[in-house]
Design a protein around this motif. Structure first.
Motif, PDB file in Angstrom:
ATOM      1  N   LYS A   1       0.736  -1.537   0.041  1.00  0.00           N
ATOM      2  CA  LYS A   1       0.165  -0.195   0.081  1.00  0.00           C
ATOM      3  C   LYS A   1       0.667   1.228  -0.083  1.00  0.00           C
ATOM      4  CE  LYS A   1      -0.879   0.465   5.175  1.00  0.00           C
ATOM      5  NZ  LYS A   1      -2.133   0.670   6.103  1.00  0.00           N
ATOM      6  N   TYR A   2       1.924   1.150   0.565  1.00  0.00           N
ATOM      7  CA  TYR A   2       2.972   2.324   0.471  1.00  0.00           C
ATOM      8  C   TYR A   2       3.895   2.288  -0.557  1.00  0.00           C
ATOM      9  CZ  TYR A   2       1.037   3.333   5.302  1.00  0.00           C
ATOM     10  OH  TYR A   2       0.311   3.465   6.153  1.00  0.00           O
ATOM     11  N   HIS A   3       3.999   1.227  -1.305  1.00  0.00           N
ATOM     12  CA  HIS A   3       4.924   1.181  -2.632  1.00  0.00           C
ATOM     13  C   HIS A   3       6.288   1.312  -1.978  1.00  0.00           C
ATOM     14  CE1 HIS A   3       1.600   0.999  -5.295  1.00  0.00           C
ATOM     15  NE2 HIS A   3       1.095   2.199  -4.858  1.00  0.00           N
ATOM     16  N   TRP A   4       6.566   0.578  -0.992  1.00  0.00           N
ATOM     17  CA  TRP A   4       8.019   0.564  -0.642  1.00  0.00           C
ATOM     18  C   TRP A   4       9.045  -0.090  -1.301  1.00  0.00           C
ATOM     19  CZ3 TRP A   4       6.489  -0.388   5.375  1.00  0.00           C
ATOM     20  CH2 TRP A   4       6.323   0.874   6.080  1.00  0.00           C
TER      21      TRP A   4
ATOM     22  N   ALA B   1      -5.020  -8.405  -8.116  1.00  0.00           N
ATOM     23  CA  ALA B   1      -5.664  -7.145  -8.142  1.00  0.00           C
ATOM     24  C   ALA B   1      -5.830  -6.338  -6.611  1.00  0.00           C
ATOM     25  CB  ALA B   1      -7.309  -7.299  -8.839  1.00  0.00           C
ATOM     26  N   VAL B   2      -4.789  -6.070  -6.155  1.00  0.00           N
ATOM     27  CA  VAL B   2      -4.697  -5.289  -4.951  1.00  0.00           C
ATOM     28  C   VAL B   2      -3.943  -3.904  -5.168  1.00  0.00           C
ATOM     29  CG1 VAL B   2      -4.745  -7.250  -3.312  1.00  0.00           C
ATOM     30  CG2 VAL B   2      -2.411  -6.621  -4.317  1.00  0.00           C
ATOM     31  N   TYR B   3      -4.399  -2.973  -4.421  1.00  0.00           N
ATOM     32  CA  TYR B   3      -4.102  -1.657  -4.698  1.00  0.00           C
ATOM     33  C   TYR B   3      -4.041  -0.555  -3.590  1.00  0.00           C
ATOM     34  CZ  TYR B   3      -5.243  -3.399  -9.537  1.00  0.00           C
ATOM     35  OH  TYR B   3      -5.165  -4.070 -10.629  1.00  0.00           O
ATOM     36  N   SER B   4      -3.435   0.446  -3.610  1.00  0.00           N
ATOM     37  CA  SER B   4      -3.763   1.430  -2.448  1.00  0.00           C
ATOM     38  C   SER B   4      -4.923   1.974  -2.550  1.00  0.00           C
ATOM     39  CB  SER B   4      -2.445   2.344  -2.602  1.00  0.00           C
ATOM     40  OG  SER B   4      -1.109   1.588  -2.561  1.00  0.00           O
ATOM     41  N   SER B   5      -5.382   2.590  -1.480  1.00  0.00           N
ATOM     42  CA  SER B   5      -6.634   3.334  -1.351  1.00  0.00           C
ATOM     43  C   SER B   5      -6.307   5.006  -1.647  1.00  0.00           C
ATOM     44  CB  SER B   5      -7.301   3.100   0.000  1.00  0.00           C
ATOM     45  OG  SER B   5      -6.607   3.826   0.938  1.00  0.00           O
TER      46      SER B   5
ATOM     47  N   ILE C   1     -10.294   3.063  -4.530  1.00  0.00           N
ATOM     48  CA  ILE C   1      -8.935   2.730  -5.051  1.00  0.00           C
ATOM     49  C   ILE C   1      -8.165   4.263  -5.817  1.00  0.00           C
ATOM     50  CG2 ILE C   1      -7.353   1.625  -7.006  1.00  0.00           C
ATOM     51  CD1 ILE C   1      -9.262  -0.810  -6.889  1.00  0.00           C
ATOM     52  N   ALA C   2      -7.160   4.130  -5.417  1.00  0.00           N
ATOM     53  CA  ALA C   2      -6.155   5.776  -5.767  1.00  0.00           C
ATOM     54  C   ALA C   2      -6.191   5.716  -7.165  1.00  0.00           C
ATOM     55  CB  ALA C   2      -4.872   5.752  -5.097  1.00  0.00           C
TER      56      ALA C   2
END
Length: 367
Positions: A99-102, A185-189, A341-342
Motif C-alpha cells: 500500500k505504501y509502494h515501499w 488485483a490489490v491496490y492502494s486506497s 482505489i487511488a
C-alpha cells in the motif's frame, strides 16, 4: 449453547469479549491510518515480544524457576501459536509494502500476489492443526469425556476434542483457499494510502472464511474461541462492512497479529488452569461436545462449497479465470471497494478487463 458463558463469571466474560472487540477495532485503526502507527504495531512491538519469548523459553530450558512457570511457556509455547503470530506479522508488513509502494517489492507487479500467498499459508497452518487433531482420533490416542466425546490434552494443557469434525473443517479450509479471487488485483486506497484494497475479496469470501475460521478455533482452540473465534473475526468484518470497504484482508491481518501478540505475552487473560495457579474470570471454554463441533464443521464446509460454486458460476459468466481476473465486477460490494482505489493505481490491462466485464454484464441484462 456453544460456550460456557453463564454462572458467576458471566459478567466478566461478556465484558472481556466487548473489551477485546472494541480494543482490536481501535488498535487496527491506529495501525492502518499512518505509517508510524503500522511501524509501532508491526515492527517495534513484535521485536519486544520476540525478545521476551526468547528470554522466557531459554530460561525455562535452563531450568530457571522464574521462567519454568511463566504463562507463555506453559500455555502458549506450541508450534501453532508461534507460526500464527509470525505469519500474521509477515502479512501485515507485506501489506504495508504494497500500500505504501515501499522499495522494489512495493512496485513489483508479481508481489501483488503476496496477499493470496500469505493468507493461504495462514489457512494451511490452521488446516494442519485440524488434521493433527484428527490424527489422534484415527490412531486411537484419545480418552472419552463424561458426555462420550473423544478428547486429548495438548502440549499447552488444553482439553481438545478429536473426531471427524476436524477432517470436515480441514477440507473446508482447503476449499476456502480457492475462494480467493483476483490474486493480483490489490491496490492502494485514495486517502493517504491508508489501506490495501482487494476489491474482489467480497462478502462471499469473507463469510465463508469467517465460518471456517470460527469452526477451526472452536475445534482446536476451545478455550480461546470465545475471543479469537468471535471477537477477533467480527472486528475486521464489521470494519469492512461499515467504513473500510475492500480493506478486510488488511484489517484481518492487523487484528490477528495484534491479538496473537497479546495472547502470546498475556495468556493469563483468557486461560484458566487452576491446577497451575491460573484462574482468570475472563476465561471461557466451549461446551466440548462432539455434536456441537460436528454441526459447526458441516456448516463451514457447506458455506465454502456454496462460495466456490458461486465463484465458478461468476467466472463462467464473465469468461475469465477467477484467479487471474476479478469475478465480482458489477456487484455492490466490489464496486464500493473499487471506488476507493487511488487514481492511477490500476494498470491499463486491468481497466480493459473491468470494462470488458461490464460489457458482458450489460449485454446479459439487455438479453
Amino acid at each position: 449453547m456453544l460456550f460456557e458463558v453463564y454462572g458467576e463469571n458471566a459478567v466478566f466474560q461478556w465484558v472481556g469479549w466487548l473489551l477485546v472487540f472494541v480494543g482490536l477495532i481501535g488498535l487496527n485503526e491506529f495501525a492502518r491510518r499512518s505509517k508510524i502507527g503500522g511501524i509501532i504495531m508491526f515492527v517495534a512491538l513484535p521485536i519486544c515480544m520476540t525478545i521476551y519469548c526468547i528470554a522466557v523459553t531459554a530460561g525455562a530450558a535452563s531450568g530457571a524457576t522464574w521462567a519454568v512457570d511463566n504463562p507463555t511457556v506453559l500455555f502458549q509455547n506450541g508450534w501453532f501459536h508461534y507460526a500464527k503470530v509470525y505469519a500474521a506479522l509477515t502479512g501485515c508488513i507485506g501489506f504495508m509494502i504494497i500500500k505504501y509502494h515501499w522499495g522494489k517489492l512495493g512496485k513489483a507487479e508479481w508481489f501483488k500476489a503476496f496477499p493470496f500467498v500469505i493468507v493461504a499459508i495462514n489457512i494451511l497452518i490452521a488446516v494442519i492443526s485440524d488434521f493433527e487433531s484428527f490424527a489422534h482420533f484415527v490412531s486411537g490416542d484419545y480418552f472419552l469425556l463424561d458426555n462420550g466425546s473423544a478428547a486429548w490434552i495438548t502440549s499447552e494443557h488444553a482439553t481438545q476434542l478429536t473426531g471427524w469434525h476436524n477432517l470436515i473443517n480441514g477440507i473446508a479450509g482447503i476449499i476456502n483457499i480457492f475462494c480467493m479471487t483476483g490474486w493480483w488485483a490489490v491496490y492502494s486506497s485514495k486517502k493517504k494510502q491508508q489501506d490495501m484494497i482487494w476489491a474482489d475479496m467480497t462478502w462471499v469470501f469473507i463469510i465463508a472464511y469467517d465460518l471456517w475460521n470460527f469452526c477451526y478455533t472452536y475445534n482446536c482452540l476451545p478455550n480461546h474461541a470465545w475471543y479469537c473465534g468471535l471477537a477477533l473475526l467480527l472486528a475486521p468484518t464489521v470494519a469492512n462492512a461499515l467504513w473500510n470497504k475492500g480493506g478486510w484482508i488488511q484489517n484481518r491481518a492487523n487484528t490477528l497479529a495484534i491479538w496473537c501478540m497479546f495472547a502470546q505475552v498475556f495468556p493469563q487473560f483468557q486461560d484458566s488452569f487452576p491446577e497451575y495457579g491460573l484462574n482468570s474470570p475472563f476465561a471461557v471454554n466451549s461446551v466440548l461436545s462432539t455434536q456441537a463441533n460436528t454441526i459447526v464443521s458441516v456448516i463451514a464446509l457447506l458455506a465454502n462449497i456454496a462460495a466456490i460454486a458461486y465463484i465458478f458460476y461468476r467466472a463462467k459468466k464473465l469468461g475469465v479465470n477467477p484467479y487471474k481476473k476479478e469475478v465480482f465486477v458489477g456487484t455492490k460490494d466490489y464496486e464500493a471497494a473499487r471506488a476507493r482505489i487511488a487514481d492511477g493505481e490500476c494498470p491499463e490491462h486491468e481497466i480493459a478487463d473491468y470494462e470488458a466485464a461490464h460489457k458482458i454484464l450489460d449485454g446479459n441484462k439487455a438479453a
